[in-house]
Design a protein around this motif. Structure first.
Motif: not given
Length: 198
Positions: A96, A99-100, A103-104
């Motif tokens: 996760k 993933e962050q 995303r950023e």
């Protein structure tokens, strides 16, 4: 003894502004079309001032990749220090966290993959980061009962292959119009768990 200011130096702020401008521009254009002039303008400084910090746009991208990779390495370090949570919980939090970052900073991450073969500095930064994460995840797999051996079934070999699989899964998600990161996370976690449960 005088107190030293903790405030960032003007040069540091300018360098960060250049990297921020380059990241923003990369969201709308490829590296080939990206210009030094556009990066400098986005940072609010002259083109000549940019050359004080970077020799060309490839050096800007390399520094941008390195800055983003530090975020991932920090996540890996945090994962490595958690010896109280179960391996499954550590694994899920690690994925996760990846993933962050996608995303950023997906634009930078895609550029790192796309240009790693062409620009050795970018390639080295990217490879070193994935390998650092693999070393961390090797310890997680060992805690889950995967043998610590040198063969293809050993924790290190499996962690390396799974980390590169994770990288490619998120890269493909980042390149798709849907940007379905939750699906990438779910599938990636499921595969890691199956390896840990066998």
């Amino acid at each position: 003894m005088g107190r030293r200011s903790a405030a960032p130096r003007k040069g540091d702020l300018r360098e960060q502004a250049l990297l921020d401008a380059a990241e923003t521009l990369l969201e709308h254009t490829g590296l080939e079309e990206l210009t030094v002039e556009a990066i400098a303008k986005g940072a609010g400084i002259s083109r000549g001032s940019l050359y004080f910090y970077f020799g060309n746009k490839h050096e800007v991208l390399a520094a941008l990749v390195e800055r983003t990779m530090r975020t991932i390495r920090t996540e890996a370090d945090s994962t490595a220090q958690d010896t109280t949570s179960s391996p499954a919980e550590v694994l899920e939090r690690a994925v996760k966290g990846v993933e962050q970052v996608w995303r950023e900073h997906g634009t930078v991450m895609r550029a790192a993959v796309d240009y790693s073969a062409l620009h050795p500095v970018i390639g080295t930064a990217w490879n070193n980061t994935v390998e650092a994460f693999a070393r961390t995840m090797t310890q997680v797999l060992k805690r889950a009962g995967i043998p610590d051996e040198s063969g293809p079934d050993g924790a290190a070999a499996l962690a390396g292959a799974l980390c590169w699989m994770t990288e490619r899964t998120f890269y493909r998600a980042a390149c798709s119009p849907e940007r379905d990161y939750p699906a990438a996370t779910g599938t990636t976690v499921a595969i890691w768990r199956r390896v840990m449960d066998n």
